[in-house]
Design an enzyme around this catalytic site. Structure first.
Site: not given
Ligand code: FAD
Length: 542
Positions: A120, A181, A292
């Site tokens: 994400h 969120d 918020e």
């Molecule tokens: P990915 O997109 O898969 O990875 C993100 C990054 O982290 C990449 O650089 C990846 O290489 C690295 N990574 C992934 N897993 C690991 C691991 N195990 N160890 C080390 N590095 C790793 N963020 C907030 O803070 N607050 C919010 O309220 C919020 N709301 C959101 C709502 C939506 C609908 C979306 C899509 C995103 C939101 N986000 C929010 C952002 C979100 O926290 C970040 O985009 C987060 O990185 C997504 O997590 P993911 O598991 O999909 O990570």
């Protein structure tokens, strides 16, 4: 396994992939506007021996060498870089062996490694063109383990979704203190950034509520770290954008969970009154559990939208209220409670509300279960998916803005640059920096109180108007240009830059420490290349 590989190449996929990777590299370079050292060498396709050596590793998990389109996608839906291979690890040893192997290939190989959580990210941060993606959600091993006691915590896999942690900890009457969120994100994904939501004013972000990590470094070492043990790695990894190691396990602090939530919205027409009330509420000891807010520009009938999930305190007054399309500011608050404490909770809420200066007819209230409240964005996700509006480009922009500069920012951005909020919500809320662990890698403004302002836009594909990707990207650029020209001390959250100079400016005085940590924990710069901070094997020149 090797014969599978041979068959794979017999079908000439080798040359095809080589072309795709090269094309992507060229596109990537063009997209990033990169003109300096971040990309200086041409990506050469790793030879057959490299792939077969990966396949020969004694892993419990699986490699996928084709049909990996999903690993070249993310929520942002703007950047698409196909990997060479995707590893579906079963154990931490699978991850460690793979990274060790790539590390031992040394700087002659271009191979890089990206951990992928739930994918994400917004700008390809979990992607790697022509490299290895490690699908963290497939990591198995120990079950989630809840520890009760005076300071309860849960041990979870780095690939675990927060929604699953919520359900598991609730079985013990407990829950994490700090959230995002949206809960369909992984632990590793949010801890690499910060994990900020309406509880962060009180508890700090998720990275301030993490007690211990297990990390696989860029050398393939498995290290357990905490405040008292390998603290430099612990702090580096928290908010460290995946640069120093892959989080395979995390210990998350818990608190007793309540069953219900009183969820409240009120409107303001004056920005200064809105922020004064927000700042007042976050300064109190006995206050809401979640605070918020959001901005509404050029939208009428906002209260009617609320009626599907909230009830007006005074229905008659509410029906007579008309915002006339003026810019409005919504303060959103929540108080957790158990049903047998409803009376005390209501008194406390009434007392808090009596001290605020919102427009009285706009007081709307709702009572929902704790899970419904925390998982609220999933409801919107399902609705958007049904309309085909979830998998569209998301050119989001998130900024952390010091309190002393929020009024100048609002005047220009909400008063001048933005004409509409129909592209998606704009969240805005203050947090207390004093509750945040300042030793992590996260960079924030230096004031005690700063605001998160999140422009959560969705673009409609092939649209040419206000909803088009191009329009929103131009708007985002105008916002960033304004911040630069007005010399605001703004920091991007979920930062995204194209050049190393920009990254250096982002980290400011902490850049040197970042470079040193990279040298120690990921000296060949194998990890998390999607952020475009370091180039593989060039860490010494940074
Ligand atoms: P990915 O997109 O898969 O990875 C993100 C990054 O982290 C990449 O650089 C990846 O290489 C690295 N990574 C992934 N897993 C690991 C691991 N195990 N160890 C080390 N590095 C790793 N963020 C907030 O803070 N607050 C919010 O309220 C919020 N709301 C959101 C709502 C939506 C609908 C979306 C899509 C995103 C939101 N986000 C929010 C952002 C979100 O926290 C970040 O985009 C987060 O990185 C997504 O997590 P993911 O598991 O999909 O990570």
């Amino acid at each position: 396994m090797v014969s599978k590989l041979a068959g794979f190449y017999e079908h000439n996929t080798f040359s095809l992939m080589k072309i795709i990777i090269l094309l992507n590299f060229i596109l990537h370079k063009a997209d990033s506007g990169c003109n300096n050292s971040v990309f200086t060498s041409i990506v050469s396709f790793p030879p057959y021996e490299i792939l077969s050596s990966l396949q020969a590793l004694p892993l419990e998990g699986q490699w996928s060498l084709r049909d990996n389109e999903n690993a070249a996608k993310d929520f942002g839906n703007i950047f698409h870089f196909p990997p060479l291979a995707v590893l579906y690890p079963k154990t931490v040893a699978d991850i460690s062996l793979t990274i060790k192997h790539v590390f031992e290939m040394g700087s002659a190989s271009e191979l890089k490694v990206a951990a992928r959580g739930h994918g994400h990210s917004l700008q390809g941060q979990a992607q790697v063109h022509g490299g290895i993606v490690i699908n963290m959600e497939s990591l198995q091993g120990h079950e989630m383990k809840v520890h009760r006691g005076e300071f309860p915590f849960v041990d979870v896999s780095g690939g675990e979704l927060w929604i699953n942690i919520l359900h598991e900890t609730l079985k013990h009457g407990l829950a994490p203190k700090s959230w995002t969120d949206y809960l369909h994100l992984t632990v590793g994904g949010t801890l690499s950034n910060a994990g900020i939501s309406g509880q962060a004013f009180k508890h700090g972000p998720q990275i301030s509520n993490t007690l211990q990590l297990e990390v696989v470094t860029g050398k393939g070492e498995v290290v357990t770290c905490s405040e008292n043990r390998d603290a430099d790695l612990f702090h580096g990894v928290l908010g460290g954008l995946g640069q120093f190691g892959i989080i395979t396990r995390a210990r998350i602090s818990l608190e007793p969970a309540q069953k219900m939530v009183k969820w409240i919205r009120v409107l303001y027409s004056e920005f200064s009154t809105f922020t004064r009330d927000q700042e007042y509420l976050i300064s109190l000891k006995d206050t809401f559990d979640y605070i918020e807010g959001f901005v509404i520009i050029n939208s009428t009938g906002i209260l009617n939208h609320w009626r599907s999930s909230f009830d007006p305190k005074d229905p008659l007054q509410a029906s007579q209220f008309n915002s006339d399309g003026r810019t409005s500011y919504c303060l959103e608050m929540a108080k957790y409670f158990n049903p047998d404490e409803a009376e005390a909770m209501n008194q406390s809420v009434d007392h808090l509300l009596s001290q605020l200066s919102y427009i009285p007819p706009t007081l709307f209230l709702s009572e929902v279960s704790y899970v419904e409240f925390l998982d609220r964005v999933h409801v919107s996700e399902n609705m958007l998916r049904e309309k085909g509006l979830w998998e569209v480009p998301h050119p989001w922009l998130n900024l952390l803005i010091p309190r002393s500069e929020i009024h100048a920012f609002a005047e220009e951005v909400f008063g001048n640059i933005l004409k509409d909020t129909s592209n998606g919500p704009i969240l805005i809320y203050p947090v207390n920096q004093t509750r945040w662990n300042s030793k992590t890698s996260l960079v924030t403004p230096e004031e005690d109180v700063f605001y998160l302002v999140a422009f959560l836009s969705s673009a409609v594909p092939s649209s040419t108007g206000i909803n088009s990707l191009e329009y929103i990207l131009t708007q985002n650029k105008r916002i960033l240009d304004f911040c630069t020209n007005a010399q605001l001390n703004v920091k991007q959250y979920l930062p995204h830059y194209s050049t190393q100079e920009e990254w250096q400016a982002h980290f400011g005085s902490r850049w040197e420490a970042l470079v040193e940590r990279k040298r120690v924990y990921d000296p060949l710069a194998l990890l998390a290349p999607g952020h475009r901070i370091f180039q593989k094997a060039m860490s010494a020149s940074c």
